[in-house]
Scaffold this motif. Structure first.
Motif, PDB file in Angstrom:
ATOM      1  N   PRO A 194       0.811  -1.205  -0.183  1.00  0.00           N
ATOM      2  CA  PRO A 194      -0.076   0.037  -0.047  1.00  0.00           C
ATOM      3  C   PRO A 194       0.826   1.239  -0.042  1.00  0.00           C
ATOM      4  CG  PRO A 194      -0.984  -1.519   1.418  1.00  0.00           C
ATOM      5  CD  PRO A 194       0.245  -2.142   0.998  1.00  0.00           C
ATOM      6  N   GLU A 195       1.880   1.132   0.706  1.00  0.00           N
ATOM      7  CA  GLU A 195       2.717   2.390   0.830  1.00  0.00           C
ATOM      8  C   GLU A 195       3.575   2.554  -0.739  1.00  0.00           C
ATOM      9  OE1 GLU A 195       5.262   4.718   4.261  1.00  0.00           O
ATOM     10  OE2 GLU A 195       4.310   2.779   4.340  1.00  0.00           O
ATOM     11  N   SER A 196       4.059   1.639  -1.190  1.00  0.00           N
ATOM     12  CA  SER A 196       4.863   1.951  -2.508  1.00  0.00           C
ATOM     13  C   SER A 196       3.894   2.387  -3.589  1.00  0.00           C
ATOM     14  CB  SER A 196       5.645   0.871  -2.809  1.00  0.00           C
ATOM     15  OG  SER A 196       4.920  -0.453  -2.948  1.00  0.00           O
ATOM     16  N   ARG A 197       2.684   1.688  -3.484  1.00  0.00           N
ATOM     17  CA  ARG A 197       1.675   1.854  -4.573  1.00  0.00           C
ATOM     18  C   ARG A 197       1.190   3.428  -4.507  1.00  0.00           C
ATOM     19  NH1 ARG A 197      -2.623  -0.793  -7.311  1.00  0.00           N
ATOM     20  NH2 ARG A 197      -1.935  -2.855  -6.282  1.00  0.00           N
ATOM     21  N   ALA A 198       0.873   3.719  -3.207  1.00  0.00           N
ATOM     22  CA  ALA A 198       0.750   5.328  -2.843  1.00  0.00           C
ATOM     23  C   ALA A 198       1.783   6.206  -3.378  1.00  0.00           C
ATOM     24  CB  ALA A 198       0.352   5.505  -1.577  1.00  0.00           C
ATOM     25  N   ALA A 199       3.242   5.877  -3.162  1.00  0.00           N
ATOM     26  CA  ALA A 199       4.125   6.680  -3.615  1.00  0.00           C
ATOM     27  C   ALA A 199       4.060   6.683  -5.074  1.00  0.00           C
ATOM     28  CB  ALA A 199       5.433   6.194  -3.065  1.00  0.00           C
ATOM     29  N   LEU A 200       3.931   5.596  -5.771  1.00  0.00           N
ATOM     30  CA  LEU A 200       3.784   5.543  -7.107  1.00  0.00           C
ATOM     31  C   LEU A 200       2.765   6.422  -8.044  1.00  0.00           C
ATOM     32  CD1 LEU A 200       3.940   1.659  -8.395  1.00  0.00           C
ATOM     33  CD2 LEU A 200       5.469   3.443  -9.030  1.00  0.00           C
ATOM     34  N   SER A 201       1.745   6.539  -7.120  1.00  0.00           N
ATOM     35  CA  SER A 201       0.517   7.517  -7.580  1.00  0.00           C
ATOM     36  C   SER A 201       1.166   8.831  -7.390  1.00  0.00           C
ATOM     37  CB  SER A 201      -0.589   7.236  -6.823  1.00  0.00           C
ATOM     38  OG  SER A 201      -0.623   7.401  -5.638  1.00  0.00           O
ATOM     39  N   GLU A 202       1.664   9.116  -6.528  1.00  0.00           N
ATOM     40  CA  GLU A 202       2.319  10.369  -6.120  1.00  0.00           C
ATOM     41  C   GLU A 202       3.319  10.924  -7.228  1.00  0.00           C
ATOM     42  OE1 GLU A 202       2.839  11.285  -2.039  1.00  0.00           O
ATOM     43  OE2 GLU A 202       1.832   9.712  -1.301  1.00  0.00           O
ATOM     44  N   GLY A 203       4.050  10.012  -7.676  1.00  0.00           N
ATOM     45  CA  GLY A 203       5.280  10.327  -8.661  1.00  0.00           C
ATOM     46  C   GLY A 203       6.561  10.351  -7.655  1.00  0.00           C
ATOM     47  N   ILE A 204       6.446   9.915  -6.483  1.00  0.00           N
ATOM     48  CA  ILE A 204       7.623   9.702  -5.413  1.00  0.00           C
ATOM     49  C   ILE A 204       8.385   8.716  -5.928  1.00  0.00           C
ATOM     50  CG2 ILE A 204       8.407   9.485  -3.309  1.00  0.00           C
ATOM     51  CD1 ILE A 204       6.012  11.132  -2.205  1.00  0.00           C
ATOM     52  N   VAL A 205       7.814   7.706  -6.379  1.00  0.00           N
ATOM     53  CA  VAL A 205       8.452   6.334  -6.744  1.00  0.00           C
ATOM     54  C   VAL A 205       8.452   6.103  -8.272  1.00  0.00           C
ATOM     55  CG1 VAL A 205       8.536   3.882  -6.602  1.00  0.00           C
ATOM     56  CG2 VAL A 205       8.569   4.994  -4.449  1.00  0.00           C
ATOM     57  N   THR A 206       9.580   6.012  -9.016  1.00  0.00           N
ATOM     58  CA  THR A 206       9.484   5.822 -10.425  1.00  0.00           C
ATOM     59  C   THR A 206       9.040   4.356 -10.720  1.00  0.00           C
ATOM     60  OG1 THR A 206      11.265   7.401 -10.232  1.00  0.00           O
ATOM     61  CG2 THR A 206      10.969   6.084 -12.297  1.00  0.00           C
ATOM     62  N   MET A 207       9.547   3.275 -10.013  1.00  0.00           N
ATOM     63  CA  MET A 207       9.269   2.062 -10.526  1.00  0.00           C
ATOM     64  C   MET A 207       9.380   1.038  -9.320  1.00  0.00           C
ATOM     65  SD  MET A 207      11.030  -0.495 -13.265  1.00  0.00           S
ATOM     66  CE  MET A 207      12.651  -0.511 -12.654  1.00  0.00           C
ATOM     67  N   VAL A 208       8.428   0.225  -9.332  1.00  0.00           N
ATOM     68  CA  VAL A 208       8.440  -0.796  -8.219  1.00  0.00           C
ATOM     69  C   VAL A 208       8.588  -2.209  -8.866  1.00  0.00           C
ATOM     70  CG1 VAL A 208       7.110  -2.232  -6.638  1.00  0.00           C
ATOM     71  CG2 VAL A 208       6.992   0.450  -6.562  1.00  0.00           C
ATOM     72  N   ILE A 209       9.718  -2.836  -8.449  1.00  0.00           N
ATOM     73  CA  ILE A 209      10.123  -4.536  -8.918  1.00  0.00           C
ATOM     74  C   ILE A 209       9.397  -5.465  -7.920  1.00  0.00           C
ATOM     75  CG2 ILE A 209      11.560  -5.800  -9.827  1.00  0.00           C
ATOM     76  CD1 ILE A 209      13.561  -3.524 -10.098  1.00  0.00           C
ATOM     77  N   ALA A 210       8.337  -6.003  -8.339  1.00  0.00           N
ATOM     78  CA  ALA A 210       7.520  -6.866  -7.418  1.00  0.00           C
ATOM     79  C   ALA A 210       7.805  -8.363  -7.705  1.00  0.00           C
ATOM     80  CB  ALA A 210       6.221  -6.704  -7.352  1.00  0.00           C
ATOM     81  N   THR A 211       7.714  -9.185  -6.498  1.00  0.00           N
ATOM     82  CA  THR A 211       7.778 -10.665  -6.535  1.00  0.00           C
ATOM     83  C   THR A 211       6.142 -11.142  -7.089  1.00  0.00           C
ATOM     84  OG1 THR A 211       9.506 -10.831  -4.966  1.00  0.00           O
ATOM     85  CG2 THR A 211       8.018 -12.702  -5.448  1.00  0.00           C
ATOM     86  N   PRO A 212       6.118 -11.931  -7.975  1.00  0.00           N
ATOM     87  CA  PRO A 212       4.780 -12.525  -8.217  1.00  0.00           C
ATOM     88  C   PRO A 212       4.440 -13.420  -7.137  1.00  0.00           C
ATOM     89  CG  PRO A 212       6.203 -13.459  -9.758  1.00  0.00           C
ATOM     90  CD  PRO A 212       7.066 -12.472  -8.795  1.00  0.00           C
ATOM     91  N   LEU A 213       3.944 -12.909  -6.168  1.00  0.00           N
ATOM     92  CA  LEU A 213       3.724 -13.766  -5.062  1.00  0.00           C
ATOM     93  C   LEU A 213       2.419 -14.974  -5.182  1.00  0.00           C
ATOM     94  CD1 LEU A 213       3.865 -11.472  -1.970  1.00  0.00           C
ATOM     95  CD2 LEU A 213       5.455 -13.149  -2.547  1.00  0.00           C
ATOM     96  N   GLU A 214       1.275 -14.600  -5.923  1.00  0.00           N
ATOM     97  CA  GLU A 214       0.559 -15.608  -6.191  1.00  0.00           C
ATOM     98  C   GLU A 214       0.931 -16.777  -6.952  1.00  0.00           C
ATOM     99  OE1 GLU A 214      -4.084 -15.800  -8.331  1.00  0.00           O
ATOM    100  OE2 GLU A 214      -2.910 -13.806  -8.033  1.00  0.00           O
ATOM    101  N   GLN A 215       1.605 -16.510  -8.044  1.00  0.00           N
ATOM    102  CA  GLN A 215       2.273 -17.612  -8.900  1.00  0.00           C
ATOM    103  C   GLN A 215       3.334 -18.444  -7.955  1.00  0.00           C
ATOM    104  OE1 GLN A 215       1.642 -14.139  -9.803  1.00  0.00           O
ATOM    105  NE2 GLN A 215       1.741 -14.015 -11.738  1.00  0.00           N
ATOM    106  N   LEU A 216       4.048 -17.629  -7.452  1.00  0.00           N
ATOM    107  CA  LEU A 216       5.338 -18.322  -6.686  1.00  0.00           C
ATOM    108  C   LEU A 216       4.579 -19.278  -5.713  1.00  0.00           C
ATOM    109  CD1 LEU A 216       8.484 -16.797  -5.232  1.00  0.00           C
ATOM    110  CD2 LEU A 216       7.147 -18.160  -3.854  1.00  0.00           C
ATOM    111  N   CYS A 217       3.592 -18.833  -4.794  1.00  0.00           N
ATOM    112  CA  CYS A 217       3.119 -19.705  -3.948  1.00  0.00           C
ATOM    113  C   CYS A 217       2.372 -20.789  -4.232  1.00  0.00           C
ATOM    114  CB  CYS A 217       2.124 -18.641  -2.930  1.00  0.00           C
ATOM    115  SG  CYS A 217       2.951 -17.558  -2.074  1.00  0.00           S
ATOM    116  N   ALA A 218       1.662 -20.755  -5.477  1.00  0.00           N
ATOM    117  CA  ALA A 218       0.908 -21.755  -5.861  1.00  0.00           C
ATOM    118  C   ALA A 218       2.008 -22.812  -6.677  1.00  0.00           C
ATOM    119  CB  ALA A 218       0.214 -21.332  -7.168  1.00  0.00           C
ATOM    120  N   ALA A 219       3.084 -22.355  -7.395  1.00  0.00           N
ATOM    121  CA  ALA A 219       4.176 -23.163  -7.811  1.00  0.00           C
ATOM    122  C   ALA A 219       4.774 -23.798  -6.586  1.00  0.00           C
ATOM    123  CB  ALA A 219       5.038 -22.661  -8.788  1.00  0.00           C
ATOM    124  N   LEU A 220       4.981 -23.269  -5.739  1.00  0.00           N
ATOM    125  CA  LEU A 220       5.777 -23.747  -4.325  1.00  0.00           C
ATOM    126  C   LEU A 220       5.038 -24.787  -3.589  1.00  0.00           C
ATOM    127  CD1 LEU A 220       8.100 -23.705  -2.413  1.00  0.00           C
ATOM    128  CD2 LEU A 220       6.801 -21.769  -1.024  1.00  0.00           C
TER     129      LEU A 220
END
Length: 343
Positions: free
Chosen positions: A286-312
């Motif tokens: 939620p915090e990095s998403r808000a910072a993206l929308s404000e333009g404070i963060v340029t890019m977020v590199i995220a782990t695909p947790l849903e796919q990772l957990c299903a495969a794991l």
């Protein structure tokens, strides 16, 4: 429109007579357990709504597995989401009954990780954990695997050859993506800073390697400063970022390769309200998403947790039940890229 399946359809799918199917669905006597199982399987395959009592009976006949998980930073939004995705992946499995145990290490100390992994292994058939790289943890993963409790590494490959496999992203590629965005966004000489969680996170070291390599090869005019350790804590990252911005007012960018991004976001928001430096962070919260929308963060590199957990979870189940190529290792996942226009 697709029509709803009928008793005749189920009978054809199960290879039984309609009368037998009717007895099973209405829970009448004189039906063998094998015939009941065939009818239930056929009904589920066709999408026929089964009575809840039949679902319970089928659930009770499924294999029971105990899966243990060890995560880090219980109070962080990312690891809270990680735990929820693990639970969702376990609950989604209709073929087995999974008893899930999720534990959290108290700190980055190898001893704390070892304590939680050992505790999880006491009641689990298979264990998956996030942990720092340390010889004691590699030995623990090797000992547990040899004793019949495989240990998978999550996000950071602490087990190496001693573990059962690694589930996470290619961390060199993650770092190179950050370097690419930094070079693309800046396109002029400048200095950039880099935070890692600690010297024992091999994944962070690989991200640093990828980040520096990309800038060296494609944007040599952008100079990375000495890497700083933030211990993945909000307050330390906040104070260190404030010091950097005050000491180097011309700082062009900052890459937070691990946790603690909340502190960097707060510092950039506070000191650079108009002309902000390029800030790249990992994991969408939620915090990095808000910072993206404000333009404070340029890019977020995220782990695909849903796919990772299903495969794991699938791999942990297959290894325990000995299905197919169950002894193969982990899986590498492509990063998810989030930009201001993505949210």
């Amino acid at each position: 429109m697709r029509r709803n399946p009928t008793i005749t359809d189920i009978a054809r799918e199960a290879g039984l007579g309609p009368a037998t199917v009717d007895r099973v669905l209405n829970e009448r006597p004189n039906v063998s357990p094998r015939a009941r199982e065939r009818v239930v399987r056929a009904a589920e395959a066709l999408g026929y709504p089964l009575p809840s009592s039949l679902k319970r009976r089928k659930r009770d006949e499924r294999p029971v597995l105990n899966l243990g998980f060890v995560l880090h930073k219980k109070g962080q939004a990312f690891y809270q989401k990680f735990a929820r995705e693990i639970e969702a992946a376990c609950e989604a499995r209709a073929d087995v009954v999974i008893q899930t145990q999720i534990r959290f290490a108290a700190s980055q100390s190898p001893a704390d990780f070892a304590e939680e992994i050992s505790a999880a292994a006491e009641g689990a058939d298979v264990v998956a954990a996030t942990a720092v790289n340390h010889a004691s943890l590699s030995r623990l993963a090797d000992d547990l695997t040899r004793a019949g409790t495989p240990v998978y590494s999550l996000l950071n490959d602490f087990g190496g050859r001693s573990g059962a496999g690694y589930f996470g992203m290619d961390n060199v590629k993650v770092g190179r993506l950050a370097g690419f965005m930094m070079a693309t966004r800046r396109q002029r000489p400048g200095k950039v800073a880099l935070f890692v969680g600690g010297t024992r996170w091999h994944g962070h070291a690989l991200r640093e390697e990828g980040f520096r390599a990309y800038l060296r090869d494609h944007a040599p005019e952008i100079v990375p400063l000495d890497t700083a350790v933030n211990l993945e804590t909000r307050q330390l990252t906040y104070e260190a970022t404030l010091a950097l911005l005050n000491r180097a007012p011309d700082l062009a960018g900052l890459y937070v390769a691990g946790g603690g991004m909340e502190g960097a976001i707060a510092a950039v928001r506070e000191l650079r309200p108009e002309e902000r430096c390029t800030l790249i962070v990992n994991e969408l919260t939620p915090e990095s998403r808000a910072a993206l929308s404000e333009g404070i963060v340029t890019m977020v590199i995220a782990t695909p947790l849903e796919q990772l957990c299903a495969a794991l979870v699938d791999q942990m189940i297959r290894q325990q039940l000995g299905n197919g190529d169950a002894m193969t290792g982990g899986k590498i996942f492509a990063p998810q890229i989030w930009l201001p226009e993505s949210v």
